[in-house]
Scaffold this active site. Sequence first.
Site, PDB file in Angstrom:
ATOM      1  N   LEU A  48      -8.226   5.771 -11.121  1.00  0.00           N
ATOM      2  CA  LEU A  48      -8.676   6.712  -9.495  1.00  0.00           C
ATOM      3  C   LEU A  48      -7.383   7.372  -8.428  1.00  0.00           C
ATOM      4  CD1 LEU A  48     -12.135   5.577  -9.677  1.00  0.00           C
ATOM      5  CD2 LEU A  48     -11.481   7.737 -10.968  1.00  0.00           C
ATOM      6  N   ALA A  52      -1.271   0.197  -1.627  1.00  0.00           N
ATOM      7  CA  ALA A  52      -0.428  -0.760  -1.627  1.00  0.00           C
ATOM      8  C   ALA A  52      -0.904  -2.665  -1.996  1.00  0.00           C
ATOM      9  CB  ALA A  52       0.409  -1.368   0.117  1.00  0.00           C
ATOM     10  N   TYR A  53      -2.077  -2.726  -2.168  1.00  0.00           N
ATOM     11  CA  TYR A  53      -2.574  -3.701  -2.135  1.00  0.00           C
ATOM     12  C   TYR A  53      -3.450  -3.653  -3.163  1.00  0.00           C
ATOM     13  CZ  TYR A  53      -2.404  -4.181   2.535  1.00  0.00           C
ATOM     14  OH  TYR A  53      -0.675  -4.757   3.760  1.00  0.00           O
ATOM     15  N   GLY A  54      -3.395  -2.459  -4.426  1.00  0.00           N
ATOM     16  CA  GLY A  54      -4.276  -2.701  -5.323  1.00  0.00           C
ATOM     17  C   GLY A  54      -4.190  -1.505  -6.477  1.00  0.00           C
ATOM     18  N   VAL A  56      -8.099   1.285  -8.183  1.00  0.00           N
ATOM     19  CA  VAL A  56      -9.284   1.149  -8.653  1.00  0.00           C
ATOM     20  C   VAL A  56      -9.833   1.855  -9.887  1.00  0.00           C
ATOM     21  CG1 VAL A  56     -11.723   2.703  -7.561  1.00  0.00           C
ATOM     22  CG2 VAL A  56      -9.500   1.967  -5.818  1.00  0.00           C
ATOM     23  N   LYS A  80     -12.482  -2.318  -7.311  1.00  0.00           N
ATOM     24  CA  LYS A  80     -10.855  -2.035  -6.395  1.00  0.00           C
ATOM     25  C   LYS A  80     -10.594  -3.361  -7.146  1.00  0.00           C
ATOM     26  CE  LYS A  80      -9.781  -2.949  -1.803  1.00  0.00           C
ATOM     27  NZ  LYS A  80      -9.790  -2.715  -0.324  1.00  0.00           N
ATOM     28  N   ASP A 179      -9.611   1.733  11.570  1.00  0.00           N
ATOM     29  CA  ASP A 179      -8.404   2.607  10.163  1.00  0.00           C
ATOM     30  C   ASP A 179      -9.437   4.138   9.875  1.00  0.00           C
ATOM     31  OD1 ASP A 179      -6.330   3.257   8.751  1.00  0.00           O
ATOM     32  OD2 ASP A 179      -7.016   1.250   7.581  1.00  0.00           O
TER      33      ASP A 179
END
Length: 231
Positions: A48, A52-54, A56, A80, A179
């Site tokens: 999906l 930068a961190y993973g 989905v 996630k 954020d």
Amino acid sequence: MWIKVRHFCQSIEMSHFRDLPPEILERYAVVSPPIRETTEHHGSVHILGTGAYGEVLLVRRNGTKDGGAKDEDSTQLAVKRCFACLMLDDLTTLRRTYREIAVLRQVRRYAHRKNIVALEDIVLPKTGCDLYLVFELASQDLEHAIRYSALDEDAQRQVSHDIAQALCFLHHINLMHRDVKPSNILLHTSGRAKLCDFGFVRHARDAGDAGALSKCLTEYVGMRWYRAPEL
């Protein structure tokens, strides 16, 4: 930190999913999202979204029939996958991950009414350094909707109302999101908008002094294009 759920999905090879831990495969079945005009499809498994961190994944919950055989729940969810967030030598990522989970669990009972994405499950594998967070599924994010001019004026007002309500609730319980940007606002087919990605969240005030700003605040806040001018 949240990777946005979008209909314009990216394709990756099937082998990339073969290293999913058994704890995930026992609970959820990874599926491919529907193919849309904006979806890249090359005959491989879809994700999906990536960040930068993973990444989905789109999944369905594995149920159990009366005879004991597994059955797929019709409810789709978003998993996630947080890359290497449990490495003990990376304290920054560990703190960010712990903070996000703590906040999501804190607000979970109010999530639906306060327009905050709902955390459904947490999967901590016995091996590896990846962590898996399971969320309710949204149809797209606001960044995608803006790019394709998908919202009329009424829908734009609804999004503004929903996110203002989410931020008001967070500030009421002494939290700052830090954020807020289009890609961190998820849109449901019902028209409701929900705030996600709590990796940069902080307490606004120290617990011991209601009038003092938190000492945990940092100057680095989210993406530069969406920061307040004074930062």
